[in-house]
Scaffold this active site. Structure first.
Site, PDB file in Angstrom:
ATOM      1  N   LYS A  48      31.930 -17.975 -12.492  1.00 58.30           N
ATOM      2  CA  LYS A  48      30.836 -17.951 -11.519  1.00 58.30           C
ATOM      3  C   LYS A  48      30.681 -16.579 -10.890  1.00 58.30           C
ATOM      4  O   LYS A  48      29.562 -16.133 -10.646  1.00 58.30           O
ATOM      5  CB  LYS A  48      31.046 -19.026 -10.445  1.00 58.30           C
ATOM      6  CG  LYS A  48      30.871 -20.429 -11.012  1.00 58.30           C
ATOM      7  CD  LYS A  48      30.842 -21.502  -9.949  1.00 58.30           C
ATOM      8  CE  LYS A  48      30.658 -22.864 -10.620  1.00 58.30           C
ATOM      9  NZ  LYS A  48      30.566 -23.963  -9.670  1.00 58.30           N
ATOM     10  N   LYS A  87      28.429 -25.941 -21.826  1.00 59.59           N
ATOM     11  CA  LYS A  87      28.217 -27.168 -21.050  1.00 59.59           C
ATOM     12  C   LYS A  87      26.843 -27.148 -20.392  1.00 59.59           C
ATOM     13  O   LYS A  87      26.339 -26.074 -20.032  1.00 59.59           O
ATOM     14  CB  LYS A  87      29.324 -27.350 -20.017  1.00 59.59           C
ATOM     15  CG  LYS A  87      29.150 -26.599 -18.731  1.00 59.59           C
ATOM     16  CD  LYS A  87      30.028 -27.141 -17.601  1.00 59.59           C
ATOM     17  CE  LYS A  87      29.655 -26.368 -16.332  1.00 59.59           C
ATOM     18  NZ  LYS A  87      30.254 -26.819 -15.123  1.00 59.59           N
ATOM     19  N   LYS A  98      23.581 -26.391 -14.155  1.00 58.47           N
ATOM     20  CA  LYS A  98      22.380 -26.045 -13.399  1.00 58.47           C
ATOM     21  C   LYS A  98      22.075 -24.557 -13.506  1.00 58.47           C
ATOM     22  O   LYS A  98      20.955 -24.142 -13.295  1.00 58.47           O
ATOM     23  CB  LYS A  98      22.495 -26.482 -11.944  1.00 58.47           C
ATOM     24  CG  LYS A  98      23.653 -25.880 -11.172  1.00 58.47           C
ATOM     25  CD  LYS A  98      23.617 -26.350  -9.733  1.00 58.47           C
ATOM     26  CE  LYS A  98      24.798 -25.802  -8.941  1.00 58.47           C
ATOM     27  NZ  LYS A  98      26.025 -26.580  -9.131  1.00 58.47           N
TER      28      LYS A  98
HETATM   29  N1  AQP Z   1      27.902 -30.709 -18.494  1.00 60.71           N
HETATM   30  C1  AQP Z   1      28.691 -31.541 -17.849  1.00 60.71           C
HETATM   31  N2  AQP Z   1      29.311 -32.552 -18.510  1.00 60.71           N
HETATM   32  C2  AQP Z   1      30.127 -33.412 -17.854  1.00 60.71           C
HETATM   33  N3  AQP Z   1      30.369 -33.351 -16.521  1.00 60.71           N
HETATM   34  C3  AQP Z   1      29.775 -32.368 -15.814  1.00 60.71           C
HETATM   35  N4  AQP Z   1      29.794 -32.026 -14.497  1.00 60.71           N
HETATM   36  C4  AQP Z   1      29.002 -30.934 -14.315  1.00 60.71           C
HETATM   37  N5  AQP Z   1      28.463 -30.553 -15.477  1.00 60.71           N
HETATM   38  C5  AQP Z   1      28.907 -31.413 -16.434  1.00 60.71           C
HETATM   39  C6  AQP Z   1      30.537 -32.758 -13.480  1.00 60.71           C
HETATM   40  O1  AQP Z   1      29.649 -33.097 -12.438  1.00 60.71           O
HETATM   41  C7  AQP Z   1      30.385 -33.184 -11.219  1.00 60.71           C
HETATM   42  C8  AQP Z   1      29.655 -32.493 -10.110  1.00 60.71           C
HETATM   43  O2  AQP Z   1      29.598 -31.138 -10.378  1.00 60.71           O
HETATM   44  P1  AQP Z   1      29.438 -30.071  -9.230  1.00 60.71           P
HETATM   45  O3  AQP Z   1      28.868 -30.631  -8.014  1.00 60.71           O
HETATM   46  O4  AQP Z   1      30.685 -29.258  -9.135  1.00 60.71           O
HETATM   47  O5  AQP Z   1      28.368 -29.223  -9.877  1.00 60.71           O
HETATM   48  P2  AQP Z   1      28.635 -28.048 -10.779  1.00 60.71           P
HETATM   49  O6  AQP Z   1      29.907 -28.118 -11.552  1.00 60.71           O
HETATM   50  O7  AQP Z   1      28.435 -26.875  -9.909  1.00 60.71           O
HETATM   51  O8  AQP Z   1      27.463 -28.322 -11.719  1.00 60.71           O
HETATM   52  P3  AQP Z   1      27.081 -27.362 -12.798  1.00 60.71           P
HETATM   53  O9  AQP Z   1      25.767 -27.744 -13.298  1.00 60.71           O
HETATM   54  O10 AQP Z   1      28.214 -27.299 -13.737  1.00 60.71           O
HETATM   55  O11 AQP Z   1      26.884 -26.031 -12.004  1.00 60.71           O
HETATM   56  P4  AQP Z   1      27.341 -24.574 -12.264  1.00 60.71           P
HETATM   57  O12 AQP Z   1      26.090 -23.834 -12.448  1.00 60.71           O
HETATM   58  O13 AQP Z   1      27.980 -24.246 -10.953  1.00 60.71           O
HETATM   59  O14 AQP Z   1      28.244 -24.570 -13.451  1.00 60.71           O
HETATM   60  C9  AQP Z   1      31.759 -32.580 -11.491  1.00 60.71           C
HETATM   61  O15 AQP Z   1      32.692 -33.630 -11.590  1.00 60.71           O
HETATM   62  C10 AQP Z   1      31.594 -31.889 -12.808  1.00 60.71           C
HETATM   63  O16 AQP Z   1      32.800 -31.912 -13.559  1.00 60.71           O
END
Ligand code: AQP
Length: 332
Positions: A112, A195, A198
């Site tokens: 990140k 993966k 967002k």
């Molecule tokens: N692609 C994914 N497959 C399975 N599980 C996922 N999670 C996120 N992406 C996937 C799971 O969702 C939960 C909430 O995640 P968060 O609130 O931590 O959001 P995040 O990880 O910031 O979401 P993103 O989209 O992955 O954002 P960035 O851009 O920050 O990378 C968690 O349990 C996570 O494992």
């Protein structure tokens, strides 16, 4: 009942299919078997810059989406992280037990901060896994439903729980990740080796649950696949098709071998068209349910007030014990 705890960030507005299949579905399942605590982690959201009005609106939106996904405030405790001040308080204690080198090994921070530019990353982003440790330990959680990307943070939580217990006496339950292998990592539709996230490089690869269903259908139909023609489950050679099969199987409750058999001799296009319809049938009522919760702010606020009260009762007890064990002088 064993305790479960998990949190989700309100940052993006809409949850995406990865969040839903990887994490939220497991939240819903665990409310039947566990004393489950789920929170919208607004304190984690501010590790990157947020517009205040947007953050507030997105926090409500996140709660509405969790309810629309099937979380039932009578069967679980649903709250907002900042409503329970003990998170920040135990977070500080855990910061003081974590080695700098240990924190530096967290790969999510590396990823990140690299995306943001190392100079722009905040100290909060660096220590957020340690706040997450406090989030989990406050509730003496045994199970933490998350996607694969969170495994390292749960390992850190286990290490810190054990360290605290060894140094100050048995205080915290050592948690385990609850990761459902089949859906632990949902992949980007345009880049099926990364993966779904967002912060995807192109919005075409990301299925937001609150997108217009038409947009979603189009994204599924234009998902990247390989140049072959045979529909089979092979995450290495056929990453795109395998990801679509995973989504299809999970949303319909059918098995992948059964789907492979059904699509024998058919083209990739047929699978994509059918899956587009399945996803649209899922997101359409989801959007309506989310809107209904947003249209009733009083109910939403009362759910959150009750949730915070229940959460605080548990969190305050853990924090008081921890403060006492480490030798902080109690206020009289
Ligand atoms: N692609 C994914 N497959 C399975 N599980 C996922 N999670 C996120 N992406 C996937 C799971 O969702 C939960 C909430 O995640 P968060 O609130 O931590 O959001 P995040 O990880 O910031 O979401 P993103 O989209 O992955 O954002 P960035 O851009 O920050 O990378 C968690 O349990 C996570 O494992």
């Amino acid at each position: 009942r064993p305790r479960a705890l998990s949190g989700i960030q309100p940052t993006a507005g809409s949850f995406h299919l990865g969040n839903y299949l990887g994490a939220i579905r497991q939240y819903v399942a665990l409310q039947e078997t566990h004393d489950a605590f789920y929170m919208v982690v607004d304190l984690h959201a501010i590790t990157v810059p947020q517009d205040p009005a947007e953050l507030r609106a997105n926090t409500r939106l996140a709660v509405a989406q969790l309810l629309a996904s099937g979380l039932d405030p009578d069967r679980c405790t649903l709250f907002v992280q900042s409503h329970v001040p003990e998170h920040a308080q135990l977070g500080w204690v855990m910061n003081c037990l974590t080695g700098f080198g240990e924190a530096s090994r967290m790969t999510q921070f590396k990823d990140k901060s690299a995306k943001q530019g190392a100079d722009r990353a905040t100290v909060g982003l660096f220590t957020y896994p340690i706040l997450q440790v406090a989030d989990i330990l406050l509730y003496q959680a045994e199970a933490v439903p998350v996607g694969e990307d969170q495994r390292q943070h749960i390992e850190l939580t286990r290490d810190l729980a054990e360290r605290f217990n060894t140094r100050f006496g048995a205080t915290f339950t050592v948690p385990a990740p609850h990761i459902v292998k089949e859906v632990a990592k949902i992949y980007d539709l345009q880049d099926p080796t990364s993966k779904m996230s967002k912060s995807a490089s192109t919005p075409k690869g990301l299925v937001n649950l609150l997108d217009e269903p038409k947009t979603t259908a189009k994204k599924i139909r234009s998902a990247v696949t390989d140049t072959g023609t045979v529909i089979s489950f092979d995450p290495v050679e056929k990453a795109g098709i395998s990801n679509l099969l995973t989504i299809y199987a999970t949303l319909t409750g059918r098995s992948i071998p059964e789907l492979v058999k059904e699509y024998e001799g058919r083209m990739y296009g047929a699978l994509k068209t059918d899956l587009a319809e399945i996803v649209v049938d899922f997101v359409t009522p989801f959007r309506e349910r989310t809107q209904a919760y947003l249209d009733d702010p009083e109910t939403l606020d009362s759910i959150l007030a009750k949730g915070a009260e229940k959460a605080r009762a548990v969190a305050a007890e853990s924090l008081a014990t921890a403060y006492d064990r480490i030798g902080l002088l109690p206020a009289k």
